[in-house]
Write an enzyme that holds these catalytic residues in place. Structure first.
Site, short mmCIF file in Angstrom:
data_model
loop_
_atom_site.label_atom_id
_atom_site.label_comp_id
_atom_site.label_asym_id
_atom_site.label_seq_id
_atom_site.Cartn_x
_atom_site.Cartn_y
_atom_site.Cartn_z
N GLY A 40 40.09 84.10 -7.11
CA GLY A 40 41.47 83.30 -7.03
C GLY A 40 42.85 84.22 -7.76
N GLY A 42 46.09 82.24 -7.80
CA GLY A 42 47.15 82.53 -7.60
C GLY A 42 47.83 81.62 -9.14
N LEU A 43 48.60 80.80 -9.35
CA LEU A 43 49.47 80.89 -10.34
C LEU A 43 48.06 80.37 -11.73
CD1 LEU A 43 52.05 77.88 -9.79
CD2 LEU A 43 52.39 80.38 -10.19
N ARG A 333 54.89 58.94 -2.36
CA ARG A 333 54.89 60.01 -1.14
C ARG A 333 53.40 58.93 -0.19
NH1 ARG A 333 53.27 66.10 -3.59
NH2 ARG A 333 56.17 66.11 -4.28
N HIS A 403 47.90 67.77 2.20
CA HIS A 403 48.81 68.05 1.14
C HIS A 403 48.28 68.46 0.05
CE1 HIS A 403 52.12 70.29 -0.42
NE2 HIS A 403 52.40 69.12 -1.22
#
Lengths: 640, 224, 249
Positions: A40, A42-43, A333, A403
């Site tokens: 992976g 990503g960040l 949220r 999300h």
């Protein structure tokens, strides 16, 4: 199995520095003898791969996208938190720590969260040095904003594309190491299994997505930076390719899975427009600063946005403002999401029935169209592009969508899973957000893990392991894993049933959303478990995957991922069943206060639920890591 | 000098050559036009013939004219090299449908340039060659003999097809300049929010006025 | 609505491709363009035919993975990504031709999927600032004029989709490369490696086989993120100045 979180002893503020000192170091000359596998980009993955390569380790990095820069971190909009206190408004490491523990509804480890807050300041320095173009003020210094209801302005941002800019920063650091020859990058390559031998992670099995070639890669340690599993719901704000396969394979090889039922539902997403819907688009929650959420008081099925103006003020229910007078439309949220669901459950939903209005008419009347355009212009344009409605003239329609997943592979303070040598970073682990993640904290955690935690903690494992302790890809453990992967792929290709992979995925998603989504009941969860088991059985006899393994075969890719999602879905349901309290994003209808708010049960559930895989069709075994709160006092959230 | 050949053989370096030679040729056009306008003077070609004599005999002008020939050749050869490279970059299979939004002339500089080059051959053969090596009658002004190039021009421009070629070619040149002028500045990196409008305006004006005046000469002379 | 799709089908890099025509009778105008392809693929699988391979991931216009050449324009009739294009941009009964990006430096892998790894290699040639993790100055140590930071952001907004190359008659990558060079050239952090970066990235761009820039501005017109050709002018400047003044002989 006893879970050891390895949280260092001592005062909160000294834990990390003390721990860093106590960790063993690898001799600089020996670092080049180690090989580390990072899955992976990503960040978390890109920052880890780059940082480890800079230290001198040899890194092999893998991503299923066509470029490491496309990992889904790129889509994060809002910003990244850091306790810099540049605004002189009372922020501190301790306050960020406190807010994060409280925001997570007291289901995260104090030690981890404090470290996260501590290194947050270094992240900003690092990103700026890399050339990340954060927003600035006219004087040339960095700008901050308050985000997600925080009382201080600690969020750094790059317009509405903070994730993109941070990832490009990490990607540039990764590119530098690829050019240096310290990182070998494998694009369009998917990890399909982890290889464990002698109880340690020894490597991975991958599939080249272009040629279908199955390959074995051996290394001294394996880092899973593979993101979250929100796509178990089929519809989510995740990228279409985001999947749980790497984490799930690791789970089946012995890594415990922490708090799988903790998912975050984001309230301001564009509603589903039809059966064709393939993903949901998030719009920044900043919209709730000026938009008012409402539904008609009397159900009006199929009410269109163009007809909203015809509903007189007296016949509108601004339900968030009514129920939460002090926070109004700015409740967190989970609360906003749940109340939108209730309104729709009562039949008052607008449009398709699964939507509520987010109305800017009053704000435009008050501030003028210009001001609203300056604040939200790009979001309004995006909304119009997707829905065809003009939000300057008619109210937006919104609905909650999955999300983020707070749950993930269980890791200790060193980010190591229960399999030695196997690490999980970023959204893939469960560690820092408890039962609910605060806005602008996901980017912070991904980069903290990759830049500032793993480079220290992995050294301890490697130094103890020794560079000679590595097995070749001809080892039986590798051969066995290769065979397993091959036979599974062949099985998927040989079924040739009647239903497509997407049809199964949609069905799974619907079940998860209905029974293990915004609000959960024992009865519903039990029903879901049965449904998932049936669906899974049907999948393995009736799925239709065309083509072969020796080509670019996107149906085959999806099939493997959906098969894993189905197994994970069942575990999520088990976890949600077990946790008969409400906390954060997990709401059990059986556990409410008299006025219908989430009721936490700290005496019974102040623990991390870590699940152990026991074999196919065997119930998973629950291990509890008790959470100890020495610094913060547990309180019930209230937004009335 | 490795770096220098690197520079010239890079895509950017090649464009640099195109831009610099192009701008020089634009300058040349302006000077050439100033001279040619003397054809329209009502003096039976005296001013033009004296000017033509000066242009072929002054040593400094001679040097500049050789540079000019070289730049014309360089501009053409580099264009061919670049076009071949650009063709290759597209790969073997083209698009079945194309709805390019860019200006037509910007995409067809090569075609425009080819026609202009053909025109140049006709033009040079008709006047430049005649002036240098042809047997031209002379005219006598103030006791000095000058080659009467005016008479050659006048004869040429009395044929309608010759005039037509000239006018059509000037239209093509206008389109070539319409893109080439501004493009040269962009290639040189001379792009600035303050000066962009000026460059754009001057470019368009130049692309219209200069070819129009060039075309006007044969038309007027034909009608006379 | 009813749609006729003409889609480029190509089994592999070496195979010969051709257009295949498909009829879709139940297209909703609320569908995104890629969702319309999902429907097509679902139908194809049901019929036992090989589904169309296409690149996509985030489906919210930021990852840059989607890449369809629709009716003669990259990403179709709107200046956006393919995933953000919706069927309401088309008429009932329309024929839509869908092709892959076409460029020598973007070889086709299968159907509409192309290999854009050349873009990664260009960035590996110098699209970074050489700082190691840790040991960097405080973020507010360097003040950067807001104007410069904003301009750097505008350049950095590029999503690396390759529409600029697809739109260009020369398959030139200059809009992409210039955006990268510009981001770092505009920031103080990028100054130490400024010259070498411009030289190396342009050299790699040429080595990958992209064409030269004819300043047609087609790239800017099609870029879903509105990257400006001002960046190309800046890159030209950076490159000439570097070539003429750097120590790299």
């Amino acid at each position: 199995m006893k879970l050891d979180s390895k949280i260092p002893e001592g005062p909160l503020a000294e834990k990390w520095s003390k721990h860093k000192f106590n960790l063993k170091l690898v001799n600089p000359a020996n670092k080049r003898k180690y090989e580390i596998i990072v899955v992976g980009t990503g960040l978390a993955g890109a920052s880890a791969a780059a940082s480890l390569a800079e230290l001198g380790y040899n890194v092999k990095a893998f991503c299923f996208q066509d470029s490491p820069r496309r990992a889904h971190s790129i889509a994060a909009q809002g910003g990244i938190n850091a306790a810099k206190n540049y605004r002189n408004d009372g922020d501190s490491v301790y306050r960020l720590f406190y807010d994060t523990v409280k925001g997570g509804d007291y289901r995260a480890r104090e030690g981890n969260v404090y470290r996260l807050a501590e290194v947050s300041v270094d992240i900003i320095d690092q990103c700026v040095a890399q050339g990340v173009p954060f927003a600035r003020e006219y004087g040339g210094l960095l700008d901050n904003r308050s985000f997600g209801g925080a009382q201080v302005s600690r969020t750094f941002y790059a317009r509405g594309q903070t994730g993109q800019q941070l990832l490009l920063g990490a990607y540039s650091a990764l590119n530098r190491q690829i050019a240096n020859g310290k990182v070998k990058m494998y694009n369009r390559t998917e990890m399909l299994d982890v290889v464990v031998s002698d109880g340690k992670a020894r490597g991975i099995i991958t599939r080249d997505l272009i040629t279908g070639k199955i390959e074995a890669h051996s290394g001294h340690a394996v880092l899973l930076c593979t993101g979250g599993y929100g796509n178990v719901f089929f519809l989510s704000t995740n990228a279409k390719g985001s999947n749980v396969t790497a984490a799930w394979r690791a789970h089946k090889k012995g890594a415990l899975f922490g708090n799988p039922c903790f998912t975050q539902i984001h309230p301001t997403c564009i509603p589903v427009s039809g059966d064709h819907q393939s993903k949901l688009t998030l719009m920044s929650e900043s919209l709730r600063n000026d938009g008012r959420v409402w539904v008609p008081k009397v159900a009006r099925p199929g009410l269109k946005a163009v007809d909203a103006a015809k509903i007189p003020e007296a016949e509108r229910d601004y339900f968030l403002e009514r129920k939460y007078p002090s926070f109004g439309n700015l409740v967190p949220r989970d609360v906003a999401s749940r109340n939108a669901k209730y309104a729709c459950d009562e039949g008052k939903g607008v449009g398709s029935g699964l939507a509520v209005f987010l109305d800017f008419a009053d704000a435009i009347k008050r501030d003028g169209k210009k001001v609203i355009e300056a604040k939200y212009g790009n979001l309004f344009d995006m909304y119009q592009q997707i829905t065809g409605d003009n939000p300057y003239e008619v109210p937006m329609m919104i609905f909650p969508a999955v999300h983020y997943t707070m749950g993930g592979l269980w890791v200790d303070y060193n980010l190591q899973t229960t399999v030695p040598g196997l690490y999980a970073l970023g959204e893939a682990n469960f560690s820092d957000h408890g039962a609910n993640r605060l806005g602008a904290s996901a980017l912070m955690q991904g980069l903290a893990d990759g830049y500032f935690v793993i480079p220290y903690t992995i050294g301890d494992y490697l130094a103890n392991l020794g560079w000679s302790d590595k097995i070749g890809t001809d080892h039986p453990a590798f051969r066995e894993a290769l065979e397993g992967v091959n036979s599974r792929l062949n099985k998927l290709l040989s079924i040739k049933g009647k239903k497509t992979v997407d049809e199964f995925h949609r069905e799974l998603g619907l079940t998860m959303w209905d029974y293990c989504g915004m609000s959960r009941t024992e009865e519903g969860l039990k029903k879901a478990k049965k449904k998932i088991q049936e669906l899974r059985a049907e999948f393995w006899t009736n799925v239709n995957v065309l083509g072969s393994n020796n080509e670019l075969n996107q149906e085959l890719e999806k099939a493997g991922r959906v098969a894993d999602f189905m197994e994970l879905g069942e575990l999520m349901v088990d976890d949600a069943l077990n946790r008969s309290e409400s906390c954060g994003g997990h709401f059990r209808e059986e556990s409410q206060t008299p006025d219908g708010e989430a009721l936490r049960k700290d005496d019974e559930f102040a623990y991390v639920a870590a699940w152990e895989y026991k074999g196919d069709n065997q119930p998973e075994v629950l291990h509890k890591e008790e959470l100890v709160f020495e610094n913060v006092k547990l309180t019930q959230r209230s937004y009335k | 000098m490795n770096w220098f050949s690197n520079l010239l053989s890079s895509t950017l370096g090649r464009k640099l050559v195109m831009a610099l030679t192009g701008l020089f040729l634009i300058l040349f056009l302006a000077v050439h036009l100033a001279g040619n306008l003397q054809l329209l003077k009502n003096d039976e070609g005296q001013a033009f013939n004296i000017y033509a004599h000066f242009m072929t005999s002054n040593p400094l002008i001679k040097v500049i004219s050789y540079v000019n020939y070289a730049f014309i050749l360089l501009h053409i050869v580099w264009a061919i090299i670049l076009t071949r490279r650009n063709r290759a970059a597209r790969g073997p299979q083209g698009y079945a449908v194309s709805n390019n939004t860019s200006h037509w002339s910007s995409r067809n500089m090569g075609i425009l340039g080819t026609f202009i080059a053909l025109f140049l051959i006709i033009h040079l053969r008709g006047f430049w060659y005649e002036m240098h090596w042809g047997g031209i009658a002379t005219a006598n002004y103030d006791g000095v003999d000058y080659k009467n190039l005016y008479a050659v021009v006048d004869a040429a421009y009395s044929q309608w097809w010759y005039v037509t070629i000239y006018v059509v070619s000037m239209i093509l040149l206008a389109f070539h300049l319409y893109h080439g002028f501004g493009s040269a500045f962009q290639t040189l990196g001379l792009n600035h929010v303050k000066y962009n409008p000026v460059i754009k305006f001057v470019g368009v004006a130049f692309a219209i006025i200069v070819p129009a005046l060039f075309a006007l000469i044969p038309i007027v002379m034909f009608l006379d | 609505m009813k749609i006729t799709l003409k889609v480029w089908r190509q089994k592999s890099k070496e195979a010969k491709g051709e257009f295949k025509t498909y009829q879709l009778d139940h297209v909703s105008q609320d569908m995104s363009f890629l969702e319309m392809f999902d429907v097509l693929n679902n139908d194809l699988v049901k019929k036992g035919e090989d589904p169309v391979a296409f690149d996509h991931d985030c489906r919210e216009g930021i990852c840059g993975m989607c890449s369809m050449y629709i009716n003669g324009r990259p990403h179709g009739p709107l200046q956006t990504t393919t995933c953000q294009l919706h069927m309401r941009s088309f008429k009932d009964g329309q024929t839509i031709t869908v092709e892959p990006w076409r460029a020598k430096a973007f070889p086709i892998i299968k159907d509409l999927v192309v290999d854009r790894s050349s873009f990664d290699r260009i960035q590996q040639a110098g699209g970074y600032i050489s700082v190691n993790t840790g040991g960097v100055p405080d973020a507010n140590e360097i003040a950067i004029p807001k104007k410069d930071a904003d301009a750097a952001f505008d350049a950095a907004a590029c999503i690396q989709c390759g529409a600029c190359v697809a739109a260009c008659k020369n398959s030139s990558a200059m809009l992409f490369v210039s955006a990268k060079i510009s981001q770092y050239a505009l920031l103080p952090q990028g100054q130490p490696e400024r010259k070498t970066r411009a030289e190396n990235m342009v050299a790699q761009m040429d080595a990958e086989g992209f064409g030269a820039c004819s300043n047609t501005l087609a790239c800017e017109a099609e870029c879903p993120k509105g990257i400006s050709v001002t960046n190309i002018a800046r890159m030209n400047r950076e490159y000439y100045v570097s070539k003429l003044s750097s120590d790299n002989v």
